[in-house]
Design a protein around this motif. Structure first.
Motif, PDB file in Angstrom:
ATOM      1  N   ARG A 109      11.416 -16.311  41.245  1.00  0.00           N
ATOM      2  CA  ARG A 109      11.406 -17.386  42.252  1.00  0.00           C
ATOM      3  C   ARG A 109      12.826 -17.892  42.408  1.00  0.00           C
ATOM      4  N   SER A 110      13.218 -18.126  43.625  1.00  0.00           N
ATOM      5  CA  SER A 110      14.524 -18.691  43.935  1.00  0.00           C
ATOM      6  C   SER A 110      14.323 -19.932  44.787  1.00  0.00           C
ATOM      7  N   LEU A 111      15.043 -20.980  44.446  1.00  0.00           N
ATOM      8  CA  LEU A 111      15.053 -22.179  45.281  1.00  0.00           C
ATOM      9  C   LEU A 111      16.485 -22.470  45.693  1.00  0.00           C
ATOM     10  N   GLU A 125      12.352 -21.645  49.509  1.00  0.00           N
ATOM     11  CA  GLU A 125      11.894 -20.818  48.400  1.00  0.00           C
ATOM     12  C   GLU A 125      11.762 -19.355  48.778  1.00  0.00           C
ATOM     13  N   GLY A 126      12.146 -18.503  47.846  1.00  0.00           N
ATOM     14  CA  GLY A 126      11.946 -17.074  47.981  1.00  0.00           C
ATOM     15  C   GLY A 126      11.282 -16.552  46.714  1.00  0.00           C
ATOM     16  N   ARG A 127      10.421 -15.585  46.873  1.00  0.00           N
ATOM     17  CA  ARG A 127       9.727 -14.979  45.726  1.00  0.00           C
ATOM     18  C   ARG A 127       9.709 -13.476  45.900  1.00  0.00           C
ATOM     19  N   LYS A 170      17.520 -13.542  48.554  1.00  0.00           N
ATOM     20  CA  LYS A 170      17.649 -13.234  49.977  1.00  0.00           C
ATOM     21  C   LYS A 170      16.538 -13.920  50.762  1.00  0.00           C
ATOM     22  N   ASN A 171      15.317 -13.867  50.244  1.00  0.00           N
ATOM     23  CA  ASN A 171      14.191 -14.510  50.931  1.00  0.00           C
ATOM     24  C   ASN A 171      14.458 -15.996  51.138  1.00  0.00           C
TER      25      ASN A 171
END
Length: 185
Positions: A109-111, A125-127, A170-171
């Protein structure tokens, strides 16, 4: 080309951010800041506090990014503590914890947190789902040598420049870029 400041101590992360945002017409500038990372169970709260702290130091629009590796067989560990866990037990430690486990599913997970005034924080958010490899691949940084994104058989480290095609970061950054194009330009 619009510019945004990315605050972090992680030069490798900046190179990814720079490449991803450049494809969206946004120039990323690097501010090497050692931001306090609060200890909490909330990845969102960590990102928000990092954004507030970065804005307070720089007094200009900024983005920060926080992410976590969530391993199913370890009940989501290391999750929001990924940076600390990597520094203490590393990839070897994660593989040891998974010895004998059939379920090697995991997600990243990226925030990305954006602020242009220090108080209003916008989160993106990207997952990405995937698995933890059996062995550590060569190259990459952080958990890249052990994380295999869904749909391929290579780790992020082995994907090298193709990593961004599968990346949780990237998401999140693409969502940020779309929002910025609509709401801020």
């Amino acid at each position: 080309m619009k510019a945004i400041t990315f605050a972090s101590t992680n030069q490798s992360k900046f190179y990814e951010v720079e490449s991803i945002l450049a494809a969206k017409g946004i120039r990323a500038e690097f501010a090497r800041l050692n931001l306090v990372e609060i200890q909490t169970d909330s990845l969102e709260q960590i990102a928000i506090e990092k954004a507030r702290s970065a804005y307070a130091l720089l007094q200009r629009p900024i983005i920060v990014e926080d992410d976590g590796l969530f391993v199913s067989a370890l009940f989501g560990f290391p999750g929001q503590y990924s940076s600390y866990v990597f520094k203490t037990i590393g990839n070897d430690g994660i593989l040891k914890l998974l010895e004998g486990k059939e379920d090697r599913s995991a997600s990243f997970r990226s925030l990305v947190a954006y602020s242009d005034d220090g108080s209003n924080i916008h989160l993106f958010e990207g997952r990405v789902a995937g698995t933890i490899s059996i062995k550590i691949a060569q190259g990459g940084w952080g958990y890249d040598p052990i994380f295999v994104p869904e749909g391929v058989s290579l780790t992020f480290a082995e994907l090298k420049s193709m990593k961004n095609g599968y990346s949780h970061r990237k998401n999140a950054l693409e969502k940020f870029a779309e929002w910025l194009a609509k709401d801020k330009i």
